[in-house]
Scaffold this active site. Structure first.
Site: not given
Length: 719
Positions: A436, A658
């Site tokens: 990311d 998550d």
């Protein structure tokens, strides 16, 4: 409109919650044991037994300490009073007959000097009451018996006699208050792992931190006693402040080339209780340096993380029939080991009682049989201002609090040191480096945290530092994160991403050679392929990618995206031998809603909705996505038509949440994880978050309902 999704690659990350823990100390067990008298005879062995349990299963952690003459192999035996049943074990050869459990040593931990220790563990199921065993034997000798006479013992030639670990926790020599050690508070000293092994001629790392903030600087000293062959080469004096007290600082212990036996390492500071850990020096291993190959996955086996198997066991034990068998099989697959905070390096109480990184590598080395290498996937994931565009997976380090310094010294350095100690083994470590991060610098600079990550150079400097350290280790393979097709697929994003990634790699000591490949779809749910349509296929005079779902992104799945990325990256200067990986841990999209053929509609939007296997209403959904399924199991060279797709991998452990979302009881979390929330795309259209309804589970914690759904919706179906 070509919109750019902020932070769409899955944000799984801060580690797991803590299950109920039960600890039983037997025969003066453990490092904190108290004996009644120094004059008492030392038992032949000590056993510390503890469990991390849930309603239907538990993980047993056992530390064995040999107080008798040195041994070269061992057998531990004990019995359970209930119906506890062995599921799997590690760091030894586990077996069970009725209530009786027997463990023999692994190839690498059979030698225990006088005072030497080793750690083993296993997963069990049970029902009713999980009563701990009360008696243990080591090589047939009761661990609460007196030590046998030492007269038959002979010190091996050339091996210095080690100082036995005392049965009473020694009172350390009072340490003068060091200069600058003026703080108070600090809670208590934390040192992990509590025991470790170090092979002759190598080094190992332990981590020291505080449990609470001090009022000023506190200096902690670490001293060694016992086996003189183990010495502290760095970290004997550590300074903790109000800004770094929570980050474990490394202490490096080096072993000489000849000694064996145990040493005690004592961390102390005025006003706090000292903490003792035991390090056992073992015989030297191989000195053969493995070749660094282009494709590490070819002709390799895969390492299965015991911590993940333990999580799966909490769900499979409550299932039955085919589902239970499927869950068990999933738990045996290779998943990423997330080094997502400094404490994760050292394991133990600082990391929800997970295995330390060193213990994981030792366990993997014990499974690398013969000449066949074993793949160990790890995730290096703790940049300052980490996941700068997200809220559920922000890391522990910040740029404004010396984060880059802590990242390099307290995070990357100890990881590299531990890896170096296994560079002569048959392990191939596949390191996914800071997912990311670089994609955020391409699309999300309007977010202040990302803008700071860019302007400060912290992301680029941190990743280059990590690549330099890891590439220097011959059996480590670096893979850079590429986001996914729904993030960087548009040409306006892909071009800048390729340029940035090349610039970062070119700035390392080895240049682009420091990168072995790239990974996409980490922790995300974009399918590997859309079998019933292509992006450019014309329906009613309109291409498939013109629909709102794709918004003119020419890559509607990960395979076509990876093919394009490979071409562009090689064109930018990377070697043609770089490999591509796809995380398939949650991108299967099976189950009853999966289409079986292309739609017959001549309206492009209807055609896409009825033909795509990606069942999300919005391609930007990423948090605990409802209806997802497991994708293809980890496998090497899965697509002969794209030879540079080196492997499907499960970097995201399927079944770990998550993230949670803000509520009246807690303000942290990410609104994208709220099942009742909405989100907008770059064109202002509103969509539900599509998170699984009815749950609010913190990032990284086990999510039983999600795991069950993933198994039931798997494509291919779990055998």
């Amino acid at each position: 409109m070509r919109f750019r999704f902020p932070a769409l690659a899955g944000q799984s990350r801060l580690r797991r919650g803590v299950a109920a823990a039960v600890t039983v100390l037997l025969s003066c067990t453990g490092l904190a044991a108290l004996a009644t008298s120094q004059a008492s005879a030392a038992p032949a062995c000590q056993v510390a037994y503890s469990v991390n349990q849930w309603s239907t299963g538990f993980t047993a952690s056992i530390t064995i300490t040999n107080n008798a003459a040195a041994i070269t192999s061992w057998t531990l035996a004990y019995s359970y009073p209930g119906n506890q049943a062995l599921a799997s074990g590690w760091s030894g050869n586990w077996s069970q007959s009725g209530a009786n459990v027997t463990v023999t040593n692994a190839s690498w931990n059979g030698s225990l000097a006088t005072g030497g220790s080793t750690q083993i563990g296993a997963n069990f199921s049970y029902s009713g009451t999980n009563t701990a065993p009360t008696a243990f034997t080591l090589n047939g000798v009761a661990c609460n018996g007196a030590s046998p006479s030492p007269s038959p013992s002979v010190t091996p030639t050339g091996t210095p006699t080690p100082t036995p670990t005392p049965t009473v926790t020694p009172t350390p020599t009072p340490t003068p208050t060091p200069t600058g050690s003026t703080g108070t508070g600090g809670g208590s000293l934390l040192v992990n792992p509590p025991t470790f092994t170090v092979a002759q001629g190598t080094s190992e790392v332990i981590g020291v931190s505080l449990s609470a903030a001090p009022t000023g600087n506190i200096t902690v000293t670490v001293a060694a006693s016992g086996n003189a062959g183990e010495t502290i080469t760095s970290g004997s004096s550590l300074t903790f402040t109000t800004s770094n007290w929570m980050y474990a600082q490394p202490v490096t212990v080096a072993a000489n080339a000849t000694g064996t036996g145990a040493a005690t390492f004592t961390a102390s500071t005025p006003g706090l209780t000292s903490v003792h850990v035991t390090g056992t020096e073992t015989a030297a291993g191989s000195t053969t340096t493995p070749s660094h190959v282009a494709n590490p996955f070819t002709s390799s086996t895969w390492y299965a993380n015991p911590d993940y198997a333990a999580e799966v066991a909490t769900s499979s034990a409550g299932a039955s029939g085919t589902l239970a068998a499927q869950m068990t099989l999933v738990g045996q697959q290779s998943t990423g080991i997330w080094l997502d905070r400094i404490a994760a390096i050292y394991g133990g109480s600082g990391n929800s009682n997970r295995m330390s990184f060193q213990a994981q590598l030792a366990n993997a080395a014990s499974h690398a049989t013969g000449s066949t290498p074993i793949i160990v996937p790890i995730v290096v994931y703790d940049l300052p201002n980490r996941d700068c565009a997200a809220l559920a997976s922000n890391g522990e380090l910040t740029i404004n609090n010396n984060g880059l310094q802590y990242y390099e010294q307290d995070y990357i350095n100890p990881i590299a040191q531990i890896l170096t100690d296994y560079e002569h083994t048959n392990i191939r470590v596949v390191a996914v480096v800071e997912d990311d991060s670089l994609p955020n610098l391409v699309t999300n600079l309007s977010i202040p945290s990302c803008a700071l990550a860019n302007s400060s150079g912290a992301y680029v400097s941190g990743i280059q530092y990590a690549l330099n350290k890891l590439h220097a280790i011959p059996n480590v393979y670096n893979y850079i994160d590429l986001g996914h097709s729904g993030w960087l697929g548009w040409p306006s994003n892909m071009g800048p991403a390729v340029s940035l990634i090349h610039s970062v790699a070119a700035g390392t000591t080895a240049g682009v050679s420091s990168v072995d490949g790239f990974i996409s779809n980490t922790a995300n749910t974009i399918p590997t392929s859309e079998p019933f349509m292509t992006a450019t296929e014309s329906i009613g005079g309109q291409p498939v990618d013109s629909t709102q779902f794709y918004s003119f992104d020419p890559y509607i799945d990960e395979l076509t995206y990876d093919e394009a990325m490979y071409t562009n990256l090689v064109g930018a200067g990377f070697s043609a031998n770089v490999g591509m990986l796809i995380d398939t841990s949650r991108n299967g999209w099976g189950g009853p809603l999966r289409p079986t053929a292309a739609s017959t509609s001549t309206t492009v939007a209807t055609f896409v909705n009825q033909s795509k296997v990606d069942q999300r209403p919005f391609r930007g959904d990423w948090c605990n996505v409802n209806g997802a399924g497991l994708g293809a199991f980890p496998q090497a060279n899965p697509n002969p038509s794209f030879s540079h797709l080196y492997a499907y991998v499960w970097i995201k452990p399927p079944g770990e949440s998550d993230g949670d979302y803000p509520t009246a009881t807690h303000s942290h979390g990410d609104p994208h994880c709220d099942p009742g929330g909405t989100q907008t795309d770059g064109s202002g259209n509103s969509y539900p978050t599509d998170a699984i309804p009815g749950f609010d589970i913190p990032a990284g914690n086990w999510f039983p309902a999600q795991f069950t759904q993933l198994v039931q919706n798997a494509n291919p179906v779990v055998p």
